[in-house]
Design a protein around this motif. Structure first.
Motif, PDB file in Angstrom:
ATOM      1  N   VAL A  49       1.054  -0.848  -0.275  1.00  0.00           N
ATOM      2  CA  VAL A  49       0.415   0.085  -0.065  1.00  0.00           C
ATOM      3  C   VAL A  49       0.440   0.997  -0.226  1.00  0.00           C
ATOM      4  O   VAL A  49       1.826   1.468   0.269  1.00  0.00           O
ATOM      5  CB  VAL A  49      -1.142  -0.494   1.303  1.00  0.00           C
ATOM      6  CG1 VAL A  49      -1.776  -1.465   1.083  1.00  0.00           C
ATOM      7  CG2 VAL A  49       0.113  -0.244   2.658  1.00  0.00           C
ATOM      8  N   THR A  50       0.395   2.205  -1.164  1.00  0.00           N
ATOM      9  CA  THR A  50       0.899   3.519  -0.893  1.00  0.00           C
ATOM     10  C   THR A  50       0.482   4.609  -0.927  1.00  0.00           C
ATOM     11  O   THR A  50      -0.943   4.398  -1.442  1.00  0.00           O
ATOM     12  CB  THR A  50       2.381   3.257  -1.832  1.00  0.00           C
ATOM     13  OG1 THR A  50       3.292   4.628  -1.881  1.00  0.00           O
ATOM     14  CG2 THR A  50       1.621   3.092  -3.262  1.00  0.00           C
ATOM     15  N   PHE A  51       0.843   5.844  -0.501  1.00  0.00           N
ATOM     16  CA  PHE A  51       0.444   6.611  -0.647  1.00  0.00           C
ATOM     17  C   PHE A  51       1.269   7.962  -2.250  1.00  0.00           C
ATOM     18  O   PHE A  51       2.475   7.836  -2.361  1.00  0.00           O
ATOM     19  CB  PHE A  51       1.008   8.074   0.152  1.00  0.00           C
ATOM     20  CG  PHE A  51       0.207   8.225   0.949  1.00  0.00           C
ATOM     21  CD1 PHE A  51      -1.136   8.139   1.406  1.00  0.00           C
ATOM     22  CD2 PHE A  51       0.486   7.784   2.525  1.00  0.00           C
ATOM     23  CE1 PHE A  51      -2.799   8.647   2.425  1.00  0.00           C
ATOM     24  CE2 PHE A  51      -0.536   7.037   3.826  1.00  0.00           C
ATOM     25  CZ  PHE A  51      -2.290   7.986   3.640  1.00  0.00           C
ATOM     26  N   VAL A  52       0.132   7.741  -3.358  1.00  0.00           N
ATOM     27  CA  VAL A  52       0.534   8.927  -4.755  1.00  0.00           C
ATOM     28  C   VAL A  52      -0.634   9.842  -5.050  1.00  0.00           C
ATOM     29  O   VAL A  52      -1.672  10.326  -3.756  1.00  0.00           O
ATOM     30  CB  VAL A  52       1.081   7.833  -5.389  1.00  0.00           C
ATOM     31  CG1 VAL A  52       1.549   6.467  -5.708  1.00  0.00           C
ATOM     32  CG2 VAL A  52      -0.954   7.370  -6.034  1.00  0.00           C
ATOM     33  N   THR A  53       0.689  10.482  -5.733  1.00  0.00           N
ATOM     34  CA  THR A  53      -0.501  11.857  -6.166  1.00  0.00           C
ATOM     35  C   THR A  53      -1.208  11.682  -6.642  1.00  0.00           C
ATOM     36  O   THR A  53      -1.294   9.991  -7.309  1.00  0.00           O
ATOM     37  CB  THR A  53       0.600  12.516  -7.004  1.00  0.00           C
ATOM     38  OG1 THR A  53       0.735  12.218  -7.881  1.00  0.00           O
ATOM     39  CG2 THR A  53       1.205  13.675  -6.412  1.00  0.00           C
ATOM     40  N   PRO A  54      -3.268  11.547  -7.171  1.00  0.00           N
ATOM     41  CA  PRO A  54      -3.871  10.911  -8.166  1.00  0.00           C
ATOM     42  C   PRO A  54      -3.617  10.458  -9.500  1.00  0.00           C
ATOM     43  O   PRO A  54      -3.800   9.541 -10.233  1.00  0.00           O
ATOM     44  CB  PRO A  54      -5.036  12.248  -8.510  1.00  0.00           C
ATOM     45  CG  PRO A  54      -4.977  12.959  -7.128  1.00  0.00           C
ATOM     46  CD  PRO A  54      -3.020  12.561  -6.552  1.00  0.00           C
ATOM     47  N   ASP A  55      -1.998  11.311 -10.486  1.00  0.00           N
ATOM     48  CA  ASP A  55      -1.707  11.116 -11.667  1.00  0.00           C
ATOM     49  C   ASP A  55      -0.697  10.549 -11.485  1.00  0.00           C
ATOM     50  O   ASP A  55      -0.018  10.227 -12.879  1.00  0.00           O
ATOM     51  CB  ASP A  55      -1.723  12.365 -11.835  1.00  0.00           C
ATOM     52  CG  ASP A  55      -0.290  13.157 -11.769  1.00  0.00           C
ATOM     53  OD1 ASP A  55      -0.159  12.952 -10.462  1.00  0.00           O
ATOM     54  OD2 ASP A  55      -0.305  14.712 -12.422  1.00  0.00           O
ATOM     55  N   ALA A  56       0.016   9.794 -10.146  1.00  0.00           N
ATOM     56  CA  ALA A  56       1.046   8.556 -10.603  1.00  0.00           C
ATOM     57  C   ALA A  56       1.033   7.758 -11.097  1.00  0.00           C
ATOM     58  O   ALA A  56      -0.334   7.405 -11.416  1.00  0.00           O
ATOM     59  CB  ALA A  56       0.873   8.818  -9.174  1.00  0.00           C
ATOM     60  N   GLY A  57       2.010   6.875 -11.706  1.00  0.00           N
ATOM     61  CA  GLY A  57       1.355   6.458 -12.770  1.00  0.00           C
ATOM     62  C   GLY A  57       1.810   4.655 -11.735  1.00  0.00           C
ATOM     63  O   GLY A  57       1.782   4.818 -10.761  1.00  0.00           O
ATOM     64  N   VAL A  58       1.176   3.245 -12.663  1.00  0.00           N
ATOM     65  CA  VAL A  58       1.077   1.967 -11.002  1.00  0.00           C
ATOM     66  C   VAL A  58       2.380   1.980 -10.625  1.00  0.00           C
ATOM     67  O   VAL A  58       2.161   1.670  -9.059  1.00  0.00           O
ATOM     68  CB  VAL A  58       1.056   1.209 -11.986  1.00  0.00           C
ATOM     69  CG1 VAL A  58       0.829  -0.257 -11.524  1.00  0.00           C
ATOM     70  CG2 VAL A  58      -0.091   1.411 -13.379  1.00  0.00           C
ATOM     71  N   LEU A  59       3.517   1.983 -10.602  1.00  0.00           N
ATOM     72  CA  LEU A  59       4.384   1.639  -9.552  1.00  0.00           C
ATOM     73  C   LEU A  59       5.626   2.979  -9.317  1.00  0.00           C
ATOM     74  O   LEU A  59       6.467   3.213  -8.629  1.00  0.00           O
ATOM     75  CB  LEU A  59       6.052   1.403 -10.613  1.00  0.00           C
ATOM     76  CG  LEU A  59       5.384  -0.201 -11.331  1.00  0.00           C
ATOM     77  CD1 LEU A  59       6.331  -0.338 -12.134  1.00  0.00           C
ATOM     78  CD2 LEU A  59       5.085  -1.755 -10.318  1.00  0.00           C
TER      79      LEU A  59
END
Length: 106
Positions: A49-59
């Motif tokens: 599980v991870t936090f990302v920006t909404p437009d981030a790529g899958v990895l």
């Protein structure tokens, strides 16, 4: 007989079921704080599980915790306030996002 000369010696029916999982965390979290994230995913080797920006790529990721570490893991929220996605990512058969939810970092 199959076209390549291999004989079928037995047949067995298989059942394919949908994968279900949940991803639970607070809707709003403090910037840079630790967040308890609970999942009911399959916890395949390498799932995280991870936090990302909404437009981030899958990895892409901003810190992560492996789901094999338990049904509830501690994950550090991003330091910069904004709207992020919390994602459950599986790499068992190519990288795939199995679940996502919006989280506001304040």
């Amino acid at each position: 007989m199959l076209s390549d000369g291999i004989k079928t010696r037995a047949r067995l029916p298989i059942t394919v079921t949908d994968l279900t999982l949940t991803l639970a965390a607070p809707e709003r979290v403090a910037a840079g704080g630790m967040v308890a994230v609970t999942d009911t995913g399959p916890a395949y080797d390498g799932d995280y599980v991870t936090f990302v920006t909404p437009d981030a790529g899958v990895l892409d990721y901003l810190g992560y915790a492996y789901t094999s570490d338990g049904a509830t893991v501690q994950l550090q929220a991003p330091d910069t306030p904004g709207t992020y996605e919390l994602r459950y990512v599986s790499t068992v058969a190519g990288a795939r996002i199995l679940a996502r939810r919006a989280v506001v970092v304040e």
